[in-house]
Design an enzyme around this catalytic site. Structure first.
Site, PDB file in Angstrom:
ATOM      1  N   HIS A  29      -2.862   3.011  -4.771  1.00 19.05           N
ATOM      2  CA  HIS A  29      -2.211   2.629  -3.507  1.00 19.05           C
ATOM      3  C   HIS A  29      -0.792   2.118  -3.774  1.00 19.05           C
ATOM      4  O   HIS A  29      -0.372   1.088  -3.237  1.00 19.05           O
ATOM      5  CB  HIS A  29      -3.041   1.590  -2.764  1.00 19.05           C
ATOM      6  CG  HIS A  29      -4.309   2.143  -2.178  1.00 19.05           C
ATOM      7  ND1 HIS A  29      -4.306   3.070  -1.160  1.00 19.05           N
ATOM      8  CD2 HIS A  29      -5.613   1.938  -2.498  1.00 19.05           C
ATOM      9  CE1 HIS A  29      -5.563   3.398  -0.860  1.00 19.05           C
ATOM     10  NE2 HIS A  29      -6.370   2.736  -1.664  1.00 19.05           N
TER      11      HIS A  29
ATOM     12  N   GLU B  91      -9.683   2.751  -5.409  1.00 23.34           N
ATOM     13  CA  GLU B  91      -9.255   4.097  -5.038  1.00 23.34           C
ATOM     14  C   GLU B  91      -8.014   4.554  -5.811  1.00 23.34           C
ATOM     15  O   GLU B  91      -6.986   4.873  -5.219  1.00 23.34           O
ATOM     16  CB  GLU B  91      -9.011   4.170  -3.525  1.00 23.34           C
ATOM     17  CG  GLU B  91     -10.270   3.912  -2.725  1.00 23.34           C
ATOM     18  CD  GLU B  91     -10.049   3.975  -1.229  1.00 23.34           C
ATOM     19  OE1 GLU B  91     -10.970   4.399  -0.510  1.00 23.34           O
ATOM     20  OE2 GLU B  91      -8.955   3.592  -0.766  1.00 23.34           O
TER      21      GLU B  91
ATOM     22  N   ASP C  34       0.861  -1.190   0.000  1.00 27.60           N
ATOM     23  CA  ASP C  34       0.000   0.000   0.000  1.00 27.60           C
ATOM     24  C   ASP C  34       0.892   1.233   0.000  1.00 27.60           C
ATOM     25  O   ASP C  34       2.123   1.133  -0.045  1.00 27.60           O
ATOM     26  CB  ASP C  34      -0.951  -0.006   1.197  1.00 27.60           C
ATOM     27  CG  ASP C  34      -2.323   0.560   0.831  1.00 27.60           C
ATOM     28  OD1 ASP C  34      -2.380   1.757   0.453  1.00 27.60           O
ATOM     29  OD2 ASP C  34      -3.315  -0.179   0.907  1.00 27.60           O
TER      30      ASP C  34
END
Length: 764
Positions: free
Chosen positions: A266, A329, A193
């Site tokens: 990410h 995302e 991440d």
């Protein structure tokens, strides 16, 4: 189905004899998750030092596990026919039959995995002291019974994020042990991440040198402004040898480990190590705070070569069919301003950056398919078109799952509303810091992984569900266990047990006993079983307060003057009339002491309590609170947990609420609050319109701004609106609340509809 007790809760007369053959108090034994069928007889099987096991090689893992478990409890096992493992090809891959009679125990299964689950059930029929090797008796009387059992879903998982905070290999094994004990079969290991890369990749040493470490970590909550950092270097990674050790350990417990390597978003930690993987080529740092970041992988040849190399090493370590590629995302800001990306969109005939993401995911899917593997990703991989063979992990509600299943794609259910164990689980102010939200045990237990929108044919694409634990606010193992347990136990029953066998009250009774097993396993857990739930209800214009608690055989005592309840306080026997603003305290007691925390409820007895209220849109089913009547029940919601039963949530809807006072009443103030947790996609409206209707049919309207500009939004707080000095007589009040609209670029959830959450509407 055969049940001797309510919904299969077993009260087993388990007599444990000490070395001196003095009987120890009989104990209740809980089986979690609830088996499909239980039939209990009156006789017992005596387990002692003469007990023997007969098993063929088919059942090596399960029989070895049982032998080791019994011997840890001091029961030496010999070869013989007291406990026999039998092949039954008529049973499914994970199904089993456990038959305990007076003279033998038979475990039937078609596979070692099915037999292993039978052993996990048998394990729960033994004294908890076997878990620690502290059992000192010479024999155990196990009630005779027959259990026929099989799971409802094939995918039964738990997730763990180790990128935000990392946990030891020993703890990962302990986590896998719990997964296996509860008959779950998948460990989703989130390894990369923005805040850290946690897996050794030998071809790219800078991932270990740079991407695995951040220069500091956010202190407190993301909502605390201004942001503060501890300035301490944090990080680490799992070596490939450690990964092999974990995977092998899990395999011995029939747990599949699915690695997650995030892409295209990410990715800031990886880009910090290799800037050429980003669109700008500029040096960035491993992220020190939480959130969504604009530096994502650039879809160029260097990136694809890098990811293919990474995946080659990952595939050598993880034999799982699925490889999780994230896909969530991923802000498109860099792609929109990247000449290469725009040229690629044009040359590939793509519509926009969303289709470019689909191009990215599809390219990686083809590579993994060529290696005999399948991709699984968060539901954003649907955007721009779903890769041909992808499985969708639906987290933003259930709509992604419905869309995928209707298109013939497999789905794993993990919506935030029921499966995010990093949310608060109690209203108590002493709960450890969490990201926000509210997910109590009962809500987890009540989850149905099959969306109602699916036909019977489409339902077959729902593989199962999993609980997720993201660790931004979970730095240590005790805290992680507290967030995981007992919600993991509830999830195990969601994915294993047949819905017709599920009963929350019965589950709580079994859980109360299961706490003893968690204690001896040294697993920290949240114990909210002795807490009280309370509701203000209206009937014929009158208000009453009702209490309930989950555990039986206990007494609720209460006070109405704000003082702490004690053994001399009033005993609750029927609902309490409320005629004025009141601070009510209550707690659960046995005959000797208070057992749980004190429940406190302040009620504002305003002029709309008991009125008739209607709304033009139903609240979202995941955040329906106490229903629309809860907006005028005199009780305000939590200041930090928008998912409690007082806040109502609406996704993208313009809302119109009508309060009918029944007669013309003089009012002076109206106030309410809107939750404003932008990190959770929740935005207070920019304005509301209030219309006042008088008895003679006349009306007038006021418009009220909640903020001057979007830049003034403060994340994660409550926006209060209070209209004062009205001094009017009205019969009806209509509140028109426009949705904020689309979440702007650069914010979490950008491009999605915003949520609106509204609290108590107080009229005085």
């Amino acid at each position: 189905m055969h049940f001797k007790t309510s919904f299969g809760f077993i009260i087993l007369l388990l007599t444990v004899l000490s070395c001196q053959h003095k009987p120890i108090e009989a104990q209740e034994v809980a089986i979690i998750p609830q088996p499909n069928s239980i039939n209990i007889s009156k006789s017992v099987f005596v387990l002692n030092r003469a007990t023997s096991i007969n098993s063929e090689d088919t059942f090596k893992i399960s029989s070895d596990f049982l032998k080791s478990y019994l011997e840890s409890g001091g029961i030496e096992v010999n070869s013989g026919n007291d406990i026999t493992f039998i092949v039954d090809k008529n049973l499914g891959k994970e199904a089993y039959s456990l038959n305990i009679s007076e003279d033998k125990i038979e475990i039937k299964a078609s596979t070692d995995q099915g037999a292993f689950y039978a052993v996990q059930t048998l394990r729960q029929l033994l004294p908890v002291e076997f878990e620690s090797g502290s059992f000192e008796g010479s024999q155990v009387n196990i009630p005779a019974l027959v259990i026929e059992d099989a799971p409802q879903f094939t995918y039964r998982g738990m997730h763990l994020d180790v990128s935000r905070h990392m946990f030891s290999v020993d703890f990962i094994k302990k986590y896998i042990d719990a997964i296996a004990m509860l008959k779950m079969n998948t460990f989703h290991w989130h390894l990369t991440d923005d805040q850290g890369w946690r897996i050794e990749i030998k071809k790219y040493p800078k991932l270990q040198e740079i991407a695995a470490y951040r220069d500091g970590t956010l202190v407190g909550h993301y909502s605390d402004q201004p942001h503060q950092f501890d300035g301490k270097k944090y990080g680490g990674y799992y070596t490939q040898e450690e990964v092999k050790e974990v995977v092998a350990y899990a395999k011995e417990r029939f747990v599949t480990v699915i690695p997650e390597i995030e892409m295209p978003g990410h990715a800031q930690a990886a880009i910090a190590a290799y800037p050429e993987l980003g669109c700008t080529g500029e040096q960035v740092k491993v992220a020190q705070k939480w959130g969504v970041f604009e530096d994502i992988y650039c879809p160029n040849q260097k990136t694809f070569a890098f990811l293919e190399d990474v995946l080659d090493e990952v595939l050598e370590l993880f034999p799982s069919e699925f490889i999780h590629i994230g896909g969530d995302e991923a802000p498109k800001t860099r792609w929109k301003n990247c000449a290469h990306c725009q040229a690629l969109i044009k040359s590939e005939g793509l519509k926009d950056e969303h289709e470019l993401q689909s191009y990215f995911i599809t390219k990686m899917e083809k590579y993994l398919n060529s290696k005999g593997r399948q991709i699984i990703g968060w539901d954003e991989i649907l955007e721009g078109g779903l890769a041909p063979n992808a499985t969708v992990m639906s987290w933003r509600g259930t709509s992604g799952a419905v869309e995928a299943a209707k298109s013939g794609h497999n789905v794993v259910m993990t919506p935030t509303s029921h499966c995010y164990f990093d949310y608060y689980q109690s209203d108590g102010e002493d709960e450890p810091l969490a990201i926000g939200g509210f997910l109590p045990l009962e809500k987890v237990y009540g989850f149905n992984p099959i969306p109602e929108e699916l036909t019977k044919e489409e339902q077959k694409y729902v593989l199962g569900a999993q609980g997720n634990i993201w660790t931004e606010y979970i730095p240590i193992e005790d805290h992680l266990e507290y967030m995981a347990f007992p919600r993991m136990l509830a999830m195990s029953e969601v994915v294993w047990s047949n819905p017709e066998n599920k009963n929350y009250k019965d589950f709580v009774s079994r859980l109360e006993h299961f706490h003893k097993r968690l204690d001896i396993l040294d697993i920290n857990y949240a114990n909210h079983l002795y807490e009280i739930e309370g509701d203000l209800v209206s009937e014929d214009g009158k208000a009453f307060f009702e209490f309930k608690t989950l555990t039986e055989g206990k007494t609720i005592r209460y006070t109405l003057d704000g003082t702490e309840p004690n053994l001399e306080s009033e005993i609750y026997t029927e609902r309490i009339p409320i005629t004025k603003s009141t601070k009510l305290n209550a707690a659960v007691f046995n005959s000797e002491k208070q057992l749980g925390k004190t429940f406190t409820q302040e009620m504002v007895f305003h002029k709309a309590v008991g009125a008739k209220i209607t709304i033009n849109k139903e609240p979202h089913k995941s955040y329906s609170g106490s229903g629309v009547e809860g907006l005028i029940n005199g009780i305000s919601g939590s200041d930090s947990r928008y998912g409690d039963k007082e806040w109502l949530g609406f996704w993208g809807d313009d809302i119109e609420i009508t309060i009918d006072l029944g007669e013309e009443k003089e009012i002076n103030t109206i106030e309410t609050r809107f939750y404003n947790g932008n990190g959770q996609w929740i935005y207070a409206p920019r304005e509301i319109v209030i219309e006042y209707l008088l008895q003679d049919g006349m009306s007038f309207t006021d418009k009220h701004n909640l903020k001057k500009s979007n830049d003034k939004i403060i994340e994660f707080d409550c926006k209060l609106i209070k209209i004062e000095d009205l001094e009017i007589k009205v019969e009806k009040i209509i509140l028109k609340i426009p949705n904020f609209g689309t979440i702007p670029e650069g914010k979490q959830g950008a491009g999605n509809k915003a949520w609106t959450f509204i609290d108590e509407i107080i009229v005085n």
